[in-house]
Enzyme design. Structure first.
Site, PDB file in Angstrom:
ATOM      1  N   ASN A   9     -38.864  22.827  16.294  1.00  0.00           N
ATOM      2  CA  ASN A   9     -40.099  22.047  16.275  1.00  0.00           C
ATOM      3  C   ASN A   9     -40.336  21.350  17.626  1.00  0.00           C
ATOM      4  O   ASN A   9     -39.622  20.426  17.999  1.00  0.00           O
ATOM      5  CB  ASN A   9     -39.982  21.028  15.127  1.00  0.00           C
ATOM      6  CG  ASN A   9     -41.235  20.247  14.919  1.00  0.00           C
ATOM      7  OD1 ASN A   9     -41.852  19.783  15.876  1.00  0.00           O
ATOM      8  ND2 ASN A   9     -41.617  20.091  13.666  1.00  0.00           N
ATOM      9  N   LYS A  12     -40.758  17.522  17.647  1.00  0.00           N
ATOM     10  CA  LYS A  12     -39.496  16.775  17.522  1.00  0.00           C
ATOM     11  C   LYS A  12     -38.762  16.768  18.860  1.00  0.00           C
ATOM     12  O   LYS A  12     -38.210  15.748  19.263  1.00  0.00           O
ATOM     13  CB  LYS A  12     -38.576  17.449  16.483  1.00  0.00           C
ATOM     14  CG  LYS A  12     -38.994  17.299  15.049  1.00  0.00           C
ATOM     15  CD  LYS A  12     -37.884  17.935  14.204  1.00  0.00           C
ATOM     16  CE  LYS A  12     -38.164  17.943  12.741  1.00  0.00           C
ATOM     17  NZ  LYS A  12     -37.110  18.652  11.985  1.00  0.00           N
ATOM     18  N   ASP A  68     -33.365  16.738  10.263  1.00  0.00           N
ATOM     19  CA  ASP A  68     -34.094  17.218   9.094  1.00  0.00           C
ATOM     20  C   ASP A  68     -34.842  16.019   8.515  1.00  0.00           C
ATOM     21  O   ASP A  68     -34.256  14.946   8.324  1.00  0.00           O
ATOM     22  CB  ASP A  68     -33.181  17.855   8.044  1.00  0.00           C
ATOM     23  CG  ASP A  68     -33.973  18.850   7.203  1.00  0.00           C
ATOM     24  OD1 ASP A  68     -34.750  19.645   7.767  1.00  0.00           O
ATOM     25  OD2 ASP A  68     -33.834  18.830   5.967  1.00  0.00           O
ATOM     26  N   PHE A 151     -47.787  14.760  14.626  1.00  0.00           N
ATOM     27  CA  PHE A 151     -47.786  16.084  13.996  1.00  0.00           C
ATOM     28  C   PHE A 151     -47.524  15.929  12.500  1.00  0.00           C
ATOM     29  O   PHE A 151     -47.328  14.812  12.007  1.00  0.00           O
ATOM     30  CB  PHE A 151     -46.736  16.997  14.647  1.00  0.00           C
ATOM     31  CG  PHE A 151     -45.303  16.577  14.398  1.00  0.00           C
ATOM     32  CD1 PHE A 151     -44.719  15.578  15.155  1.00  0.00           C
ATOM     33  CD2 PHE A 151     -44.536  17.185  13.408  1.00  0.00           C
ATOM     34  CE1 PHE A 151     -43.398  15.192  14.926  1.00  0.00           C
ATOM     35  CE2 PHE A 151     -43.213  16.812  13.175  1.00  0.00           C
ATOM     36  CZ  PHE A 151     -42.652  15.808  13.946  1.00  0.00           C
ATOM     37  N   GLY A 152     -47.500  17.063  11.815  1.00  0.00           N
ATOM     38  CA  GLY A 152     -47.153  17.074  10.392  1.00  0.00           C
ATOM     39  C   GLY A 152     -48.031  16.141   9.564  1.00  0.00           C
ATOM     40  O   GLY A 152     -49.263  16.228   9.621  1.00  0.00           O
ATOM     41  N   TYR A 153     -47.400  15.247   8.832  1.00  0.00           N
ATOM     42  CA  TYR A 153     -48.121  14.355   7.919  1.00  0.00           C
ATOM     43  C   TYR A 153     -48.599  13.071   8.610  1.00  0.00           C
ATOM     44  O   TYR A 153     -49.139  12.179   7.936  1.00  0.00           O
ATOM     45  CB  TYR A 153     -47.209  13.992   6.732  1.00  0.00           C
ATOM     46  CG  TYR A 153     -46.822  15.184   5.886  1.00  0.00           C
ATOM     47  CD1 TYR A 153     -47.661  15.657   4.875  1.00  0.00           C
ATOM     48  CD2 TYR A 153     -45.604  15.862   6.091  1.00  0.00           C
ATOM     49  CE1 TYR A 153     -47.309  16.749   4.100  1.00  0.00           C
ATOM     50  CE2 TYR A 153     -45.254  16.966   5.325  1.00  0.00           C
ATOM     51  CZ  TYR A 153     -46.102  17.395   4.325  1.00  0.00           C
ATOM     52  OH  TYR A 153     -45.765  18.488   3.558  1.00  0.00           O
ATOM     53  N   ASP A 154     -48.420  12.955   9.919  1.00  0.00           N
ATOM     54  CA  ASP A 154     -48.803  11.717  10.618  1.00  0.00           C
ATOM     55  C   ASP A 154     -50.248  11.275  10.350  1.00  0.00           C
ATOM     56  O   ASP A 154     -50.499  10.082  10.182  1.00  0.00           O
ATOM     57  CB  ASP A 154     -48.583  11.860  12.146  1.00  0.00           C
ATOM     58  CG  ASP A 154     -47.111  11.773  12.529  1.00  0.00           C
ATOM     59  OD1 ASP A 154     -46.294  11.378  11.673  1.00  0.00           O
ATOM     60  OD2 ASP A 154     -46.782  12.102  13.685  1.00  0.00           O
ATOM     61  N   ARG A 180     -37.700   8.767  12.920  1.00  0.00           N
ATOM     62  CA  ARG A 180     -36.923   9.481  13.950  1.00  0.00           C
ATOM     63  C   ARG A 180     -36.442   8.512  15.024  1.00  0.00           C
ATOM     64  O   ARG A 180     -35.314   8.586  15.482  1.00  0.00           O
ATOM     65  CB  ARG A 180     -37.776  10.605  14.567  1.00  0.00           C
ATOM     66  CG  ARG A 180     -37.022  11.492  15.560  1.00  0.00           C
ATOM     67  CD  ARG A 180     -37.724  12.810  15.806  1.00  0.00           C
ATOM     68  NE  ARG A 180     -37.872  13.574  14.582  1.00  0.00           N
ATOM     69  CZ  ARG A 180     -39.027  13.656  13.896  1.00  0.00           C
ATOM     70  NH1 ARG A 180     -40.126  13.091  14.340  1.00  0.00           N
ATOM     71  NH2 ARG A 180     -39.073  14.330  12.759  1.00  0.00           N
TER      72      ARG A 180
END
Ligand code: ITT
Length: 200
Positions: A9, A12, A68, A151-154, A180
């Site tokens: 990713n 990340k 993860d 990104f993702g669910y942000d 994170r």
């Protein structure tokens, strides 16, 4: 000291590199080892993070660090959790996952929209040394998406204290408060100790 980031990713990798950039580390990522396949067959974030880090440490011979992460939504009994990347299907995009989440949460009232991100970082050496840390961030699932950062669910992860979503703050700000960032804070202390030991 050399360390390989065991993740595919790019977002990340960017967050991790930004956080660790003032440590005397040579940071490699999976792009340097394109033949390695990362699998996530565990039932927990911890198992998956360890699985990815162990694979990369064993194959490269260097320290490997894997992340993860899952989004745990109270009204959905903790879903999508460990399946966050595959919520809307095996190869789902961020957009599809977020749309599915908003749909499932459509009738959930404000007071029941609590959620948290959990990020588990595993650091593994090929000689068998292993460290695992976790960081969490609590928030609320918004009714609609806002923001284009992250990104993702942000874009649907609302921060009540700041009155905005995680996708509306800079990467540096996200790293200061996020799941994170918090896990990286714990790991940074451990890495500093290992660097000192290697220098002796
Ligand atoms: P690797 O396994 O290669 O590290 P991945 O994207 O598959 O990458 P995860 O399984 O840990 O990583 O991630 C699960 C999903 O959770 C990911 O696809 C995103 O949708 C979401 N996610 C992870 N970290 C996030 C963050 O900081 N903000 C928003 N969503 C995040």
């Amino acid at each position: 000291m050399k360390i390989v980031l065991a993740t595919e990713n790019k977002h990340k990798i960017e967050e991790m590199k930004t956080y660790l950039n003032n440590l005397p580390l040579e940071i490699l990522s999976k792009e340097h080892f394109p033949k390695i396949t990362l699998e996530e067959t565990g039932e927990t974030l911890r198992e998956n993070a360890l699985q990815k880090a162990r694979t990369v440490a064993k194959t490269t011979g260097f320290w490997a660090m894997a992340d993860d992460t899952g989004l745990f939504v109270e009204a959905l009994d903790g879903r999508p959790g460990v399946f966050s990347s595959r919520y809307a299907g095996e190869k789902a995009t961020y957009k599809e996952n977020v749309e599915k989440l908003l749909k499932e949460m459509r009738d959930v009232p404000e007071k029941d929209r609590g959620a948290f991100f959990s990020c588990v970082l595993a650091l593994v050496h090929p000689d068998g040394r292993e460290v695992v840390v976790e960081g969490r961030l609590e928030g609320v699932i918004a009714k609609e998406q806002s923001g284009a950062k992250g990104f993702g669910y942000d874009p649907v992860f609302w921060l009540p204290d700041r009155d905005c979503t995680l996708a509306e703050i800079s990467l540096e700000e996200k790293n200061k408060i996020s799941h994170r960032g918090r896990a990286l804070f714990k790991m940074k202390g451990i890495l500093e100790g290992l660097i000192k030991m290697e220098q002796q």
